[in-house]
Design a protein around this motif. Structure first.
Motif, PDB file in Angstrom:
ATOM      1  N   THR A 154       9.046  -4.479  -8.433  1.00  0.00           N
ATOM      2  CA  THR A 154       9.616  -4.107  -9.718  1.00  0.00           C
ATOM      3  C   THR A 154       8.463  -3.555 -10.558  1.00  0.00           C
ATOM      4  OG1 THR A 154       9.245  -6.180 -10.919  1.00  0.00           O
ATOM      5  CG2 THR A 154      11.170  -6.091  -9.461  1.00  0.00           C
ATOM      6  N   PRO A 155       8.744  -2.978 -11.716  1.00  0.00           N
ATOM      7  CA  PRO A 155       7.646  -2.387 -12.499  1.00  0.00           C
ATOM      8  C   PRO A 155       6.552  -3.371 -12.877  1.00  0.00           C
ATOM      9  CG  PRO A 155       9.760  -1.607 -13.288  1.00  0.00           C
ATOM     10  CD  PRO A 155      10.057  -2.686 -12.297  1.00  0.00           C
ATOM     11  N   THR A 156       6.878  -4.654 -12.961  1.00  0.00           N
ATOM     12  CA  THR A 156       5.891  -5.623 -13.445  1.00  0.00           C
ATOM     13  C   THR A 156       5.660  -6.797 -12.503  1.00  0.00           C
ATOM     14  OG1 THR A 156       7.627  -6.794 -14.681  1.00  0.00           O
ATOM     15  CG2 THR A 156       6.404  -5.072 -15.854  1.00  0.00           C
ATOM     16  N   ASN A 157       6.279  -6.759 -11.330  1.00  0.00           N
ATOM     17  CA  ASN A 157       6.126  -7.894 -10.422  1.00  0.00           C
ATOM     18  C   ASN A 157       6.312  -7.430  -8.984  1.00  0.00           C
ATOM     19  OD1 ASN A 157       5.670 -10.605  -9.799  1.00  0.00           O
ATOM     20  ND2 ASN A 157       7.849 -11.055  -9.723  1.00  0.00           N
ATOM     21  N   SER A 158       5.745  -8.192  -8.038  1.00  0.00           N
ATOM     22  CA  SER A 158       5.823  -7.804  -6.635  1.00  0.00           C
ATOM     23  C   SER A 158       5.957  -9.038  -5.751  1.00  0.00           C
ATOM     24  CB  SER A 158       4.561  -7.040  -6.204  1.00  0.00           C
ATOM     25  OG  SER A 158       4.358  -5.890  -6.985  1.00  0.00           O
ATOM     26  N   THR A 159       6.830  -8.947  -4.764  1.00  0.00           N
ATOM     27  CA  THR A 159       6.874  -9.883  -3.655  1.00  0.00           C
ATOM     28  C   THR A 159       6.581  -9.059  -2.416  1.00  0.00           C
ATOM     29  OG1 THR A 159       8.538 -11.269  -4.734  1.00  0.00           O
ATOM     30  CG2 THR A 159       8.314 -11.487  -2.346  1.00  0.00           C
ATOM     31  N   PHE A 160       5.446  -9.292  -1.773  1.00  0.00           N
ATOM     32  CA  PHE A 160       5.059  -8.392  -0.701  1.00  0.00           C
ATOM     33  C   PHE A 160       4.449  -9.160   0.465  1.00  0.00           C
ATOM     34  CE2 PHE A 160       1.244  -8.921  -3.182  1.00  0.00           C
ATOM     35  CZ  PHE A 160       0.198  -8.884  -2.256  1.00  0.00           C
ATOM     36  N   HIS A 161       4.310  -8.458   1.573  1.00  0.00           N
ATOM     37  CA  HIS A 161       3.761  -9.033   2.800  1.00  0.00           C
ATOM     38  C   HIS A 161       2.810  -8.029   3.427  1.00  0.00           C
ATOM     39  CE1 HIS A 161       3.473 -11.214   6.574  1.00  0.00           C
ATOM     40  NE2 HIS A 161       3.894 -10.156   7.238  1.00  0.00           N
ATOM     41  N   TYR A 162       1.611  -8.504   3.769  1.00  0.00           N
ATOM     42  CA  TYR A 162       0.628  -7.695   4.488  1.00  0.00           C
ATOM     43  C   TYR A 162      -0.071  -8.610   5.485  1.00  0.00           C
ATOM     44  CZ  TYR A 162      -3.423  -4.706   5.429  1.00  0.00           C
ATOM     45  OH  TYR A 162      -4.385  -3.934   6.044  1.00  0.00           O
ATOM     46  N   ASP A 163       0.057  -8.296   6.766  1.00  0.00           N
ATOM     47  CA  ASP A 163      -0.496  -9.171   7.802  1.00  0.00           C
ATOM     48  C   ASP A 163      -0.967  -8.313   8.964  1.00  0.00           C
ATOM     49  OD1 ASP A 163      -1.116 -11.058   9.722  1.00  0.00           O
ATOM     50  OD2 ASP A 163       0.969 -11.581  10.141  1.00  0.00           O
ATOM     51  N   ILE A 164      -2.260  -8.130   9.067  1.00  0.00           N
ATOM     52  CA  ILE A 164      -2.839  -7.321  10.129  1.00  0.00           C
ATOM     53  C   ILE A 164      -3.330  -8.179  11.288  1.00  0.00           C
ATOM     54  CG2 ILE A 164      -5.290  -7.227   9.500  1.00  0.00           C
ATOM     55  CD1 ILE A 164      -3.008  -4.168  10.128  1.00  0.00           C
ATOM     56  N   GLU A 165      -3.162  -9.509  11.173  1.00  0.00           N
ATOM     57  CA  GLU A 165      -3.740 -10.428  12.152  1.00  0.00           C
ATOM     58  C   GLU A 165      -2.741 -10.924  13.192  1.00  0.00           C
ATOM     59  OE1 GLU A 165      -6.933 -10.923  12.188  1.00  0.00           O
ATOM     60  OE2 GLU A 165      -7.293  -9.836  10.320  1.00  0.00           O
TER      61      GLU A 165
END
Length: 500
Positions: free
Chosen positions: A286-297
């Motif tokens: 959203t413009p002011t918040n984030s729920t995210f996932h980043y996993d390179i392992e």
């Protein structure tokens, strides 16, 4: 009397069921799934036929079934799956033929594949997706390959008499096909064709209004993404992608958040999860918040579920459409102690960053004020750093055509951690840092399309304190970072100067 009371009780019960499903009308619940795709190298390299292609696709759809059910269990009203998640990539035009289904245009045909599986032949994948949506009462967005025959009077029809499209499909919560989008900007996808006409695809939902849809590489170009946002005033986007992370400026979650921030929109982004190809990074932004996932392992897929604010309604009137990004973070941005005048000429050097020749100058103290220019673009930085541990940083500027798969015109100001202790490592791929910053970065951009991002150690996202225009310059500021800074970037796009 008893009958009346019974009817009232039943009606009250139905109202409670409806309310529990709809929840707070100011928010809805969205899900995205980063899919650990099951690859079939045999089918990618050789033609395995319809039977082999179906077997392969159903293996991936088995995972989709589980994730749709879990998302619905958590109250999700819409779920987005990634680009290439069902069939894969690295096909030839010949080897993908077994994967193709002819997807009808929902603007012309009202169809639920789950209820009418025999209406169109060879649509087993559409049928299964439709039934997932219907069974779980959820809007479902997926990506799959589409075949459209074009023999006859069409002078642009390929010699084999058909067009292959990288295609997104959207099913409503009753399983009806409500949207179909053919990807416009292909990225080394020789198995697919570019649509003869640009498609601007939107769909409506009862819980959050209108959404637009486009795919992966589309987000970096004017068509169809920017036209959808400007002329159709769309405030929500579903975004299937198979994004290869490109640090330090174009990590998947980095640009996804930057795009949502710049335009003040909700962006539901689902990426493929293939760490060996540097493919990871999904989120609900959203413009002011984030729920995210980043996993390179690890090799695990990931379901994200989050509450999302419903944007206020807007009139679908091109005459009143905004002409540039409108972030809610633009109120009264300011940089203390920064000057728009050229500062003391720094010692500059040139280094390659993501195939472009940036002009850099090094940060030489724990605090200071610097400027660097490339062509007409000048970038200014006020900063104070701590926990340096000897890490080297530089501020860079680039103004010109990006030398990538497509030549796009950029104006970029970036504060980056160098990969080593010498200036020739500035601009290299790095994801870890321990130096924290208070900073204000700004530039005299000629374009209104500027995408701000702050990337912390471990590819962690940071929301800026302030971002927007002031006195003819675009700026971004941040104080009190808790993790080391990898990149702070203002990524400007001059779409009208792109070289097709």
């Amino acid at each position: 009397m008893r009958l009346t009371v019974l009817i009232d009780i039943v009606a009250l019960g139905l109202c409670l069921v409806v309310f529990s499903r709809a929840g707070d009308v100011s928010h809805y619940i969205a899900a995205v799934y980063e899919h650990n795709f099951k690859i079939s190298l045999i089918c990618s390299l050789f033609t395995c036929g319809r039977k082999g292609a179906l077997q392969h696709m159903h293996e991936n759809l088995d995972v989709y079934e589980e994730q749709v059910a879990e998302a619905a269990k958590q109250g999700a009203q819409i779920i987005v799956f990634p680009e290439d998640g069902i069939h894969g990539f690295r096909f030839t035009r010949h080897s993908i033929t077994g994967y193709l289904e002819t997807i009808p245009d929902p603007k012309e045909v009202s169809w639920s594949p789950c209820l009418e599986p025999e209406r169109f032949p060879n649509t087993e994948i559409l049928h299964r997706l439709s039934c997932m949506a219907q069974r779980n009462s959820i809007y479902l967005v997926a990506n799959m390959p589409d075949r459209q025959d074009c023999a006859g009077a069409d002078p642009q029809c390929p010699t084999d008499g058909r067009r292959h499209y990288n295609t997104d499909v959207v099913f409503s919560d009753n399983g009806t096909l409500v949207a179909r989008y053919h990807k416009q900007n292909l990225y080394k996808e020789k198995e697919f064709d570019v649509p003869p006409e640009i498609e601007y695809v939107t769909f409506n939902t009862p819980f959050a209004g209108k959404f637009a849809i486009f795919t992966c590489f589309d987000i970096l170009f004017r068509e169809p993404a920017i036209t959808l946002l400007e002329k159709h005033q769309v405030k929500q986007v579903v975004f299937p992608t198979a994004w290869i992370n490109k640090l330090p400026l174009l990590s998947a979650v980095q640009f996804q958040q930057a795009f949502a921030t710049a335009w003040g929109i909700n962006l539901l982004a689902a990426n493929i999860h293939l760490p060996r190809f540097k493919m990871t990074g999904s989120g609900i932004f959203t413009p002011t918040n984030s729920t995210f996932h980043y996993d390179i392992e690890t090799s695990k897929g990931r379901l994200l579920v989050s509450k999302v604010p419903v944007p206020p309604p807007v009139q679908d009137d091109p005459s009143t459409a905004s002409q540039s990004p409108q972030s809610p973070l633009t109120q009264n941005p300011e940089c203390s102690r920064i000057s728009t005048a050229i500062l003391e000429p720094p010692a500059v050097f040139h280094a390659n960053m993501m195939n472009d020749n940036f002009t850099f100058t090094l940060l030489t103290g724990k605090k200071g004020e610097l400027s660097v220019c490339n062509g007409h673009l000048c970038c200014y930085l006020t900063y104070q750093q701590s926990n340096t541990n000897g890490e080297l940083y530089a501020i860079g500027a680039f103004n010109g055509l990006h030398k990538g798969h497509r030549q796009s015109f950029l104006e970029v100001c970036a504060l980056v951690r160098c990969a080593g202790d010498s200036q020739d490592t500035c601009g290299a791929d790095i994801s870890q840092a321990s130096t924290t910053f208070d900073f204000c970065l700004q530039g005299n951009f000629s374009t209104p399309y500027v995408y701000p991002s702050i990337l912390a150690s471990g590819v962690d996202l940071v929301i800026p304190d302030g971002v927007g225009w002031t006195s003819g310059s675009f700026l971004m500021s941040k104080e009190g970072m808790s993790k080391g800074l990898v990149t702070a970037a203002l990524y400007g796009r001059v779409y009208d100067k792109d070289k097709v």
